[in-house]
Motif scaffolding. Structure first.
Motif, short mmCIF file in Angstrom:
data_model
loop_
_atom_site.label_atom_id
_atom_site.label_comp_id
_atom_site.label_asym_id
_atom_site.label_seq_id
_atom_site.Cartn_x
_atom_site.Cartn_y
_atom_site.Cartn_z
N ALA A 191 0.73 -1.41 -0.15
CA ALA A 191 -0.07 -0.42 -0.12
C ALA A 191 0.96 0.88 -0.11
O ALA A 191 0.06 2.52 -0.63
N ASP A 192 2.22 1.24 0.47
CA ASP A 192 3.13 2.89 0.68
C ASP A 192 3.23 2.78 -0.97
O ASP A 192 4.01 4.30 -1.21
N MET A 193 3.09 1.87 -1.54
CA MET A 193 3.66 1.90 -3.12
C MET A 193 1.89 2.32 -4.15
O MET A 193 1.84 3.13 -4.49
N GLY A 194 1.78 1.21 -3.95
CA GLY A 194 0.55 1.04 -4.43
C GLY A 194 -0.64 2.16 -4.39
O GLY A 194 -1.02 2.64 -5.73
N ALA A 195 -1.12 2.00 -3.08
CA ALA A 195 -2.59 2.87 -2.94
C ALA A 195 -1.88 3.79 -2.88
O ALA A 195 -2.77 4.43 -3.53
N GLU A 196 -0.88 4.24 -2.08
CA GLU A 196 -0.87 5.57 -2.42
C GLU A 196 -0.35 6.52 -3.25
O GLU A 196 -1.44 7.08 -4.26
N LYS A 197 -0.25 5.50 -5.45
CA LYS A 197 -0.37 6.29 -6.25
C LYS A 197 -1.55 6.40 -6.61
O LYS A 197 -2.16 6.86 -7.90
N PHE A 198 -2.24 5.39 -7.36
CA PHE A 198 -3.29 4.75 -6.87
C PHE A 198 -4.45 5.60 -6.90
O PHE A 198 -5.75 6.32 -6.84
N ILE A 199 -3.91 6.28 -5.36
CA ILE A 199 -4.88 8.05 -4.75
C ILE A 199 -4.32 8.96 -5.76
O ILE A 199 -5.19 9.68 -5.50
N ASP A 200 -2.92 9.25 -4.92
CA ASP A 200 -2.53 10.61 -5.90
C ASP A 200 -2.42 10.95 -7.08
O ASP A 200 -2.16 12.17 -7.77
N ILE A 201 -2.38 9.56 -7.74
CA ILE A 201 -2.31 9.61 -9.33
C ILE A 201 -3.98 9.37 -9.68
O ILE A 201 -4.49 10.30 -10.42
N LYS A 202 -3.54 7.99 -9.82
CA LYS A 202 -4.48 7.50 -10.90
C LYS A 202 -6.29 8.04 -10.48
O LYS A 202 -7.27 8.82 -11.46
N CYS A 203 -6.28 8.24 -8.99
CA CYS A 203 -7.90 9.24 -8.17
C CYS A 203 -7.51 10.48 -8.54
O CYS A 203 -8.70 10.73 -9.18
N ARG A 204 -6.68 11.48 -8.46
CA ARG A 204 -6.63 12.34 -9.27
C ARG A 204 -7.12 12.83 -10.08
O ARG A 204 -7.30 13.93 -10.10
N LYS A 205 -6.20 12.55 -11.15
CA LYS A 205 -6.08 12.80 -12.18
C LYS A 205 -7.94 12.33 -13.08
O LYS A 205 -8.23 13.12 -13.57
N SER A 206 -8.79 11.18 -12.22
CA SER A 206 -9.59 10.54 -12.88
C SER A 206 -11.18 10.99 -12.48
O SER A 206 -11.98 10.08 -13.19
N GLY A 207 -11.14 11.04 -11.38
CA GLY A 207 -12.21 11.21 -10.47
C GLY A 207 -12.67 10.04 -9.85
O GLY A 207 -13.99 9.99 -9.05
N LEU A 208 -11.90 8.62 -10.10
CA LEU A 208 -12.20 7.44 -9.06
C LEU A 208 -11.66 7.83 -8.07
O LEU A 208 -11.14 8.25 -7.37
N ARG A 209 -13.02 7.28 -7.15
CA ARG A 209 -12.87 7.44 -5.65
C ARG A 209 -13.37 5.57 -5.26
O ARG A 209 -14.91 4.79 -5.83
N PRO A 210 -12.34 4.91 -4.48
CA PRO A 210 -12.85 4.08 -4.43
C PRO A 210 -13.80 3.76 -3.40
O PRO A 210 -13.80 4.82 -2.29
N ASP A 211 -14.61 2.90 -2.40
CA ASP A 211 -16.02 2.40 -1.85
C ASP A 211 -15.13 1.88 -0.35
O ASP A 211 -16.03 1.56 0.82
N ALA A 212 -13.83 1.16 -0.96
CA ALA A 212 -13.74 -0.15 0.33
C ALA A 212 -12.27 -0.90 0.05
O ALA A 212 -12.09 -0.94 -1.49
N ALA A 213 -10.75 -0.93 0.47
CA ALA A 213 -10.29 -1.31 0.29
C ALA A 213 -10.10 -2.74 0.58
O ALA A 213 -10.27 -3.14 2.41
N VAL A 214 -9.01 -3.61 0.54
CA VAL A 214 -8.85 -4.82 1.31
C VAL A 214 -7.16 -4.28 0.87
O VAL A 214 -6.44 -4.65 -0.08
N ILE A 215 -6.69 -5.40 1.98
CA ILE A 215 -4.93 -4.90 2.71
C ILE A 215 -4.98 -6.98 2.48
O ILE A 215 -5.00 -7.46 3.23
N VAL A 216 -3.89 -6.88 1.59
CA VAL A 216 -3.67 -8.84 1.49
C VAL A 216 -2.27 -9.07 2.56
O VAL A 216 -1.28 -8.32 2.26
N ALA A 217 -2.04 -10.10 2.90
CA ALA A 217 -1.10 -10.17 4.12
C ALA A 217 -1.21 -12.01 4.66
O ALA A 217 -2.40 -12.85 3.43
N THR A 218 0.22 -12.03 4.50
CA THR A 218 0.37 -14.07 4.75
C THR A 218 1.35 -13.80 5.67
O THR A 218 1.81 -13.23 6.44
#
Length: 558
Positions: free
Chosen positions: A304-331
């Motif tokens: 999430a430090d890489m993917g989620a941050e860029k998803f929010i701060d780049i993709k969502c900022r530029k497109s208007g998309l907004r997630p309704d929930a998140a899943v954090i995968v762990a093992t």
């Protein structure tokens, strides 16, 4: 043990036109088949449904991974199948695999076990040719630059300041730094050049952020390819390159439709690297999925430090998309890894190490909830070596944070093994608790944006940059690029820039060693630590295990 490719090859696939009609109600004339089991969806059709209400968007991210990865794509596929099993019309939106990691460290990249997208071999090997088109468009621009310089250089390129490198969709460390134009005057002017992997190309980033063919062409024209002696910028449009580049990308821009092992719809399109670029599938694909389904499950690269941050701060900022929930995968294995266990000993029960490693997951949870404003659930991607004591410890520890840990067995059981996860995702998405927010404002200085990411997401005390880098950043701001978001290129293995620093390191300093402008994609790349934009192959590449038999059947692909 049955391999991923054997499971995929044993699946019964629906003809893609039938799947498009039955699962998504896409008319036959809007489906452009690439064989029996792959297709592109026409852009005209997608434009015609743009006024439909959109579905719920679920972002799948992860804790910091071990080298093989923690099954984020597998979880995305399993969750999509599970949502369909509980009566939701779900569509999966994924990135396309790059041949670099397919032949390098990780092997196949289409999920795993009984949670895969198929045809798996096609998806991993060339697919519908999108990446080839992106590489050709990128390298056409490179060829036009050197051709222009060879023929009188009317735009007055300073050949020392050509910034457009070449790309290839392969890991090849020998191409990182090269000299071109050797062999005399007929071959152009000798100069230093280099290759990046295709998924690090600005053309890939533009491709994944463009909203239409017209938008794609306009963005391609804005690419800065070099500078004159007075340091004024030269753009792709100055070379009249953007029209031909867009022509090469015309068909690639249409999103690709395939299916899961359970014959549910998956749209796979674009694929910038998560540690080098912004790590998300295309905006066109995500928007298409939202118009076609009630729920869309998508992923962002690495932790999430890489993917989620860029998803929010780049993709969502530029497109208007907004997630309704998140899943954090762990093992369990990744938690023990971040607790200090050697990668070769991760299958043995080790509760003290597991407890130490939970700090990594806790920070990701904190960031997703408190910095990005998303309700989230932790999906424990189950491995056979996981013990009841380990799972119980993790659930007890995360309960202190009010975070539910749901054991997901989609790898072994397909969608049936993730139904509990699907029900919790629906509850979170329907709760209306999402308050998606950006980490920084557009008008903050570029270094301040970088510092916000480093200190708030990575746990750093500060950032550093030498005098030349700081001068370059000031120049970008003076030229009007200061309002762009930053795209951090760093290791995915740690919150820090040191891949060996596990857990949740604090008070480290993130060094920005290089800055690259992506004017067409509209972000500034901050290259940190020793991350390479052209990776190398490992000592034992996955390519050495991939083969084809006399009947044309692919083997060894994960």
């Amino acid at each position: 043990m049955t391999t991923d490719i054997e499971i995929a090859q044993a699946a019964t696939l629906w003809p893609i036109v039938q799947l498009a009609q039955d699962r998504l109600q896409i008319p036959e004339e809007a489906v452009e088949p690439y064989g029996r089991y792959k297709a592109k969806i026409g852009l005209d059709y997608l434009a015609s449904i743009d006024n439909r209400p959109g579905g719920k968007l679920i972002l799948v991210t992860a804790m910091s991974p071990t080298p093989p990865g923690e099954g984020k794509t597998c979880t995305t596929v399993g969750l999509g199948d599970a949502l369909c099993r509980i009566g939701k019309r779900a569509v999966i939106a994924l990135r396309e695999p790059s041949l670099g990691p397919v032949f390098g460290m990780k092997g196949g990249a289409a999920g795993g076990g009984y949670a895969q997208v198929v045809p798996m071999e096609d998806i991993n090997l060339h697919f519908t040719g999108d990446f080839s088109a992106i590489g050709l468009a990128h390298n056409l621009l490179a060829a036009l630059i050197d051709n222009h310089i060879h023929h009188d250089n009317a735009l007055r390129f300073d050949v020392r300041r050509v910034v457009w490198r070449r790309v290839v969709d392969m890991n090849d460390r020998a191409l990182r730094q090269i000299t071109i134009g050797l062999g005399g005057p007929a071959n152009g002017f000798p100069r230093q050049d280099g290759f990046d992997i295709a998924v690090a190309s600005e053309v890939m980033a533009i491709f994944c952020l463009a909203t239409s063919l017209a938008d794609l062409k306009e963005r391609l024209g804005r690419i800065v390819v070099g500078y004159r002696h007075d340091q004024s910028a030269i753009h792709a449009r100055d070379l009249k390159a953007h029209g031909a580049m867009a022509a090469l990308l015309k068909d690639a821009l249409k999103p690709n439709l395939v299916q899961t092992l359970e014959n549910n719809a998956a749209i796979i399109h674009g694929g910038p690297f998560g540690n080098i670029a912004h790590g998300c599938n295309s905006v066109i694909a995500t928007r298409a999925a939202l118009k076609l389904g009630e729920y869309v499950v998508t992923e962002a690269g690495f932790g999430a430090d890489m993917g989620a941050e860029k998803f929010i701060d780049i993709k969502c900022r530029k497109s208007g998309l907004r997630p309704d929930a998140a899943v954090i995968v762990a093992t369990i294995r990744a938690l023990k890894y971040h607790g200090g266990v050697d990668a070769k000993s991760l299958t043995a029960e080790n509760l003290p190490a597991l407890e130490r490693g939970i700090a990594n997951l806790e920070r990701h949870l904190h960031n997703v909830r408190n910095h990005f404003g998303l309700p989230c659930v932790i999906a424990l991607n189950h491995f056979t070596a996981d013990t009841d004591a380990e799972i119980s410890l993790l659930q007890r520890k995360m309960a202190h944070h009010g975070a539910e840990v749901i054991v997901a067995r989609h790898w072994a059981e397909g969608g049936a093994g993730a139904e509990d996860l699907a029900r919790e995702v629906v509850r979170l998405a329907e709760s209306g608790a999402a308050d998606c927010r950006f980490l920084y404002d557009d008008d903050e200085p570029l270094l301040q944006k970088m510092k916000a990411v480093a200190t708030r997401i990575y746990g750093a005390s500060d950032i550093s940059a030498d005098t030349a880098v700081r001068a370059q950043i000031r120049k970008l701001e003076d030229e009007g690029y200061g309002r762009l978001p930053v795209c951090v290129a760093k290791t995915q293995m740690s919150f820090s820039t040191d891949p060996q620093s596990r857990g949740a390191p604090v008070n480290h300093v993130v060094n920005v060693r290089e800055v690259r402008l992506s004017a067409g994609a509209e972000f500034v790349v901050m290259i940190c630590g020793d991350i390479m934009t052209m990776p190398g192959l490992p000592k034992s590449p996955a390519a050495t295990r991939i083969d084809i038999d006399d009947n044309g059947r692919i083997v060894g692909l994960f």
